[in-house]
Write a protein that holds these residues in place. Structure first.
Motif, PDB file in Angstrom:
ATOM      1  N   GLY A 243       0.973  -1.271  -0.055  1.00  0.00           N
ATOM      2  CA  GLY A 243      -0.153   0.036   0.326  1.00  0.00           C
ATOM      3  C   GLY A 243       1.099   1.575  -0.398  1.00  0.00           C
ATOM      4  O   GLY A 243       2.129   1.505   0.567  1.00  0.00           O
ATOM      5  N   ILE A 244       0.451   2.300  -1.079  1.00  0.00           N
ATOM      6  CA  ILE A 244       0.952   3.467  -0.957  1.00  0.00           C
ATOM      7  C   ILE A 244       0.072   4.580  -0.420  1.00  0.00           C
ATOM      8  O   ILE A 244      -0.730   4.645  -1.053  1.00  0.00           O
ATOM      9  CB  ILE A 244       1.242   3.722  -2.160  1.00  0.00           C
ATOM     10  N   GLU A 245       0.431   5.812   0.415  1.00  0.00           N
ATOM     11  CA  GLU A 245      -0.152   6.606   0.977  1.00  0.00           C
ATOM     12  C   GLU A 245       0.576   8.006   0.504  1.00  0.00           C
ATOM     13  O   GLU A 245       1.682   8.274   1.030  1.00  0.00           O
ATOM     14  CB  GLU A 245      -0.792   6.818   2.158  1.00  0.00           C
ATOM     15  N   THR A 246       0.184   9.483   0.294  1.00  0.00           N
ATOM     16  CA  THR A 246       0.612  10.286   0.129  1.00  0.00           C
ATOM     17  C   THR A 246      -0.794  11.305  -1.011  1.00  0.00           C
ATOM     18  O   THR A 246      -0.004  12.067  -1.478  1.00  0.00           O
ATOM     19  CB  THR A 246       1.606  10.248  -1.632  1.00  0.00           C
ATOM     20  N   SER A 247      -1.255  10.603  -0.337  1.00  0.00           N
ATOM     21  CA  SER A 247      -2.657  12.244   0.200  1.00  0.00           C
ATOM     22  C   SER A 247      -2.119  13.552   0.553  1.00  0.00           C
ATOM     23  O   SER A 247      -2.950  14.339  -0.202  1.00  0.00           O
ATOM     24  CB  SER A 247      -3.668  11.560   0.283  1.00  0.00           C
ATOM     25  N   CYS A 248      -1.411  13.849   1.282  1.00  0.00           N
ATOM     26  CA  CYS A 248      -1.380  15.037   1.895  1.00  0.00           C
ATOM     27  C   CYS A 248       0.543  15.406   1.999  1.00  0.00           C
ATOM     28  O   CYS A 248       1.113  15.485   1.158  1.00  0.00           O
ATOM     29  CB  CYS A 248      -1.566  14.990   3.082  1.00  0.00           C
ATOM     30  N   ASP A 249       0.935  15.045   3.467  1.00  0.00           N
ATOM     31  CA  ASP A 249       2.117  15.686   3.833  1.00  0.00           C
ATOM     32  C   ASP A 249       2.775  14.438   4.389  1.00  0.00           C
ATOM     33  O   ASP A 249       3.344  14.838   4.982  1.00  0.00           O
ATOM     34  CB  ASP A 249       2.255  16.454   4.499  1.00  0.00           C
ATOM     35  N   GLU A 250       1.875  13.251   4.252  1.00  0.00           N
ATOM     36  CA  GLU A 250       2.744  11.996   4.713  1.00  0.00           C
ATOM     37  C   GLU A 250       3.027  11.295   3.731  1.00  0.00           C
ATOM     38  O   GLU A 250       1.945  10.745   3.223  1.00  0.00           O
ATOM     39  CB  GLU A 250       2.635  11.704   5.315  1.00  0.00           C
TER      40      GLU A 250
ATOM     41  N   THR B 104       1.019   7.539  -9.959  1.00  0.00           N
ATOM     42  CA  THR B 104       1.427   7.311 -11.285  1.00  0.00           C
ATOM     43  C   THR B 104       2.716   5.663 -10.652  1.00  0.00           C
ATOM     44  O   THR B 104       3.037   4.958 -11.202  1.00  0.00           O
ATOM     45  CB  THR B 104       1.773   8.081 -11.333  1.00  0.00           C
ATOM     46  N   ILE B 105       3.256   6.536  -9.225  1.00  0.00           N
ATOM     47  CA  ILE B 105       4.595   5.406  -8.648  1.00  0.00           C
ATOM     48  C   ILE B 105       4.143   3.767  -8.383  1.00  0.00           C
ATOM     49  O   ILE B 105       4.290   2.977  -9.124  1.00  0.00           O
ATOM     50  CB  ILE B 105       5.200   5.924  -7.719  1.00  0.00           C
ATOM     51  N   GLY B 106       2.699   3.589  -7.899  1.00  0.00           N
ATOM     52  CA  GLY B 106       2.028   2.278  -7.802  1.00  0.00           C
ATOM     53  C   GLY B 106       1.447   1.827  -9.306  1.00  0.00           C
ATOM     54  O   GLY B 106       1.863   0.215  -9.003  1.00  0.00           O
TER      55      GLY B 106
ATOM     56  N   THR C 105      -9.531  -3.742 -10.039  1.00  0.00           N
ATOM     57  CA  THR C 105      -8.564  -3.028  -9.914  1.00  0.00           C
ATOM     58  C   THR C 105      -8.854  -1.581 -11.008  1.00  0.00           C
ATOM     59  O   THR C 105      -9.526  -1.403 -11.781  1.00  0.00           O
ATOM     60  CB  THR C 105      -7.502  -4.373 -11.170  1.00  0.00           C
ATOM     61  N   SER C 106      -7.469  -1.200 -11.316  1.00  0.00           N
ATOM     62  CA  SER C 106      -7.437   0.047 -11.641  1.00  0.00           C
ATOM     63  C   SER C 106      -7.315   0.351 -14.021  1.00  0.00           C
ATOM     64  O   SER C 106      -6.943   0.841 -14.400  1.00  0.00           O
ATOM     65  CB  SER C 106      -5.843   1.281 -11.547  1.00  0.00           C
ATOM     66  N   GLY C 107      -7.022  -0.854 -13.732  1.00  0.00           N
ATOM     67  CA  GLY C 107      -5.998  -1.285 -15.551  1.00  0.00           C
ATOM     68  C   GLY C 107      -4.953  -0.878 -15.414  1.00  0.00           C
ATOM     69  O   GLY C 107      -4.090  -1.103 -14.794  1.00  0.00           O
ATOM     70  N   LEU C 108      -5.064  -0.322 -16.422  1.00  0.00           N
ATOM     71  CA  LEU C 108      -3.271   0.266 -17.103  1.00  0.00           C
ATOM     72  C   LEU C 108      -4.417   1.906 -16.797  1.00  0.00           C
ATOM     73  O   LEU C 108      -3.134   2.602 -17.107  1.00  0.00           O
ATOM     74  CB  LEU C 108      -2.956   0.263 -18.775  1.00  0.00           C
ATOM     75  N   GLY C 109      -5.198   2.667 -16.190  1.00  0.00           N
ATOM     76  CA  GLY C 109      -4.958   3.746 -15.810  1.00  0.00           C
ATOM     77  C   GLY C 109      -4.479   4.042 -14.518  1.00  0.00           C
ATOM     78  O   GLY C 109      -4.203   3.212 -13.739  1.00  0.00           O
ATOM     79  N   VAL C 110      -4.959   5.812 -14.106  1.00  0.00           N
ATOM     80  CA  VAL C 110      -4.072   5.879 -13.704  1.00  0.00           C
ATOM     81  C   VAL C 110      -4.717   7.226 -12.801  1.00  0.00           C
ATOM     82  O   VAL C 110      -5.558   7.401 -13.429  1.00  0.00           O
ATOM     83  CB  VAL C 110      -2.654   7.005 -13.471  1.00  0.00           C
ATOM     84  N   LYS C 111      -5.357   6.496 -11.322  1.00  0.00           N
ATOM     85  CA  LYS C 111      -6.605   6.965 -10.761  1.00  0.00           C
ATOM     86  C   LYS C 111      -5.614   8.207 -10.042  1.00  0.00           C
ATOM     87  O   LYS C 111      -5.753   7.873  -8.653  1.00  0.00           O
ATOM     88  CB  LYS C 111      -7.377   6.778 -10.286  1.00  0.00           C
ATOM     89  N   ALA C 112      -6.689  10.065 -10.187  1.00  0.00           N
ATOM     90  CA  ALA C 112      -6.841  10.509  -8.982  1.00  0.00           C
ATOM     91  C   ALA C 112      -7.172  11.701  -9.090  1.00  0.00           C
ATOM     92  O   ALA C 112      -8.124  12.110  -9.967  1.00  0.00           O
ATOM     93  CB  ALA C 112      -5.415  11.128  -9.048  1.00  0.00           C
ATOM     94  N   GLN C 113      -8.272  11.507  -7.563  1.00  0.00           N
ATOM     95  CA  GLN C 113      -9.476  12.208  -7.893  1.00  0.00           C
ATOM     96  C   GLN C 113      -9.864  12.909  -6.714  1.00  0.00           C
ATOM     97  O   GLN C 113      -9.363  12.621  -5.058  1.00  0.00           O
ATOM     98  CB  GLN C 113     -10.812  11.004  -7.423  1.00  0.00           C
ATOM     99  N   PRO C 114      -9.539  14.257  -6.376  1.00  0.00           N
ATOM    100  CA  PRO C 114      -9.369  14.511  -4.918  1.00  0.00           C
ATOM    101  C   PRO C 114     -10.527  15.104  -4.298  1.00  0.00           C
ATOM    102  O   PRO C 114     -10.287  15.476  -3.541  1.00  0.00           O
ATOM    103  CB  PRO C 114      -8.315  16.502  -5.557  1.00  0.00           C
ATOM    104  N   ARG C 115     -11.683  15.202  -5.190  1.00  0.00           N
ATOM    105  CA  ARG C 115     -12.391  15.835  -4.371  1.00  0.00           C
ATOM    106  C   ARG C 115     -13.082  14.156  -4.497  1.00  0.00           C
ATOM    107  O   ARG C 115     -14.185  13.906  -5.779  1.00  0.00           O
ATOM    108  CB  ARG C 115     -13.598  16.789  -4.387  1.00  0.00           C
ATOM    109  N   TRP C 116     -13.826  13.141  -3.906  1.00  0.00           N
ATOM    110  CA  TRP C 116     -14.171  11.826  -3.734  1.00  0.00           C
ATOM    111  C   TRP C 116     -15.349  12.243  -2.351  1.00  0.00           C
ATOM    112  O   TRP C 116     -14.951  11.112  -1.786  1.00  0.00           O
ATOM    113  CB  TRP C 116     -12.945  10.719  -3.741  1.00  0.00           C
ATOM    114  N   PRO C 117     -16.473  12.189  -2.733  1.00  0.00           N
ATOM    115  CA  PRO C 117     -17.081  11.648  -1.835  1.00  0.00           C
ATOM    116  C   PRO C 117     -16.915   9.718  -1.413  1.00  0.00           C
ATOM    117  O   PRO C 117     -17.376   9.245  -2.372  1.00  0.00           O
ATOM    118  CB  PRO C 117     -18.860  11.778  -2.442  1.00  0.00           C
ATOM    119  N   ILE C 118     -16.680   9.818  -0.203  1.00  0.00           N
ATOM    120  CA  ILE C 118     -17.056   7.908  -0.073  1.00  0.00           C
ATOM    121  C   ILE C 118     -18.158   7.283  -0.078  1.00  0.00           C
ATOM    122  O   ILE C 118     -17.991   6.341   0.204  1.00  0.00           O
ATOM    123  CB  ILE C 118     -16.913   7.703   1.938  1.00  0.00           C
TER     124      ILE C 118
END
Length: 338
Positions: free
Chosen positions: A5-12, A93-95, A318-331
């Motif tokens: 698992g990789i976490e990079t959402s803010c400052d950690e 992108t790294i993941g 899975t994300s397939g070959l795509g890269v997903k980054a969604q800064p606003r994403w209601p749970i």
């Protein structure tokens, strides 16, 4: 199955490896607190650049700690949102790139679902269903949780998140960044009852919350009193007491509304001792239980992303070959696990 698992959402920057049979195998975390301290808050561009520097070295350290190689990993989970878009893109992108290189699937993970499921890393995980209070620097919400992915938001902050209010009030008091934990430590020296802060939006029905007014009330209280150490401690005590009492009142209403007995608290503010005491007292009154992650998993971390990602990968996502980054994403937009 072993998931990195990789976490990079803010400052950690967090990286961890979770095994569905053995549990957590490794956990690496780098905090950018010193990097942003001079600015009094997170600088998104600096955060993104630091994630670029730290993520791959932490992946290597996580593998070393677990005594594993890339061949032992069955999937990659990365935080796709919500969060700072630049920081999210680094981890995504790294993941996705590592997953392609290692020929394993990758799955995007919702940051708040990671927090919500963090107590599952403990020896006594909460059984479903339960009420979740998610409290951090960016989010404050009460969620009805019937199963993984079956979430209904019952109430949330209409302005500042609880953690944001802590940090802003701490700044008003002249405390260093990040101020929330420092304010809580100062409050431990405070005198109960000297100052009385309001409990916002508790005099009306509903589960929504507001904390920006408490910050203004604190500013007026600070300017109207001496700035000696005891007065500052007393103000900190009153502020913290008001936030925690407000959250407890809203959680009580949520339990009454749903008929549930179990409460999960997660997110950075869930490490607050006063909040835990308030909710433990509430649970005792209603004959229920409170669950929360250990302190190191209250803040952002890779372990919660690895665990949540495992559940999603097992569900065939899975994300397939795509890269997903969604800064606003209601749970509550997440799909339930079959």
């Amino acid at each position: 199955m072993r998931i990195l698992g990789i976490e990079t959402s803010c400052d950690e920057t967090g990286v961890a490896i979770y095994d569905d049979e053995k549990g957590l195998l490794s956990h690496q975390l780098y905090s950018q607190v010193k990097l942003h301290a001079d600015y009094g808050g997170v600088v998104p561009e600096l955060a993104s650049r630091d994630h670029v520097k730290k993520t791959i070295p932490l992946v290597k350290e996580a593998l070393k700690e677990a005594n594993l190689t890339s061949a032992d990993i069955d999937g990659i989970a990365y935080t796709a949102g919500p969060g700072l878009v630049g920081a999210l893109l680094v981890g995504a992108t790294i993941g996705r790139s590592i997953a392609y290189a290692w020929d394993v699937p990758a799955v995007p993970v919702h940051h708040m679902e990671g927090h919500l499921l963090a107590p599952m890393l403990e020896d006594n995980p909460p059984p479903f269903p339960f009420i979740a209070l998610l409290v951090s620097g960016g989010h404050t919400m009460i969620v009805e949780v019937k199963a993984i992915g079956e979430y209904q938001i019952l109430g949330e902050s209409i302005d500042d998140a609880a953690g944001e209010a802590f940090d802003k009030t701490a700044k008003l008091m002249g405390l260093d960044y990040p101020g929330g934990p420092l304010l809580s430590r100062l409050a431990e020296k405070g005198t109960p009852g000297r100052f009385k802060f309001p409990r916002p939006m508790t005099d009306r029905p509903g589960l929504d919350m507001s904390f920006s007014g408490l910050k203004t009330f604190a500013a007026n209280t600070i300017s109207g009193n001496d700035n000696d150490e005891q007065t500052r401690a007393d103000i900190a005590y009153a502020f913290q007491e008001a936030v925690c009492a407000t959250l407890a009142i809203k959680c009580k209403r949520a339990l009454q509304q749903t008929g549930m007995k179990r409460i999960v608290i997660a997110g950075g503010v869930s490490a607050n001792k006063q909040l835990r005491l308030e909710l433990e007292a509430l649970a005792k009154k209603v004959g229920g239980e409170v669950y929360y992650p250990r302190t190191e998993f209250c803040t952002d971390n890779g372990a919660m992303i690895a665990y949540a990602g495992m559940q999603r990968l097992k569900n065939g996502e899975t994300s397939g070959l795509g890269v997903k980054a969604q800064p606003r994403w209601p749970i509550d937009q997440l799909e339930p696990i079959a």
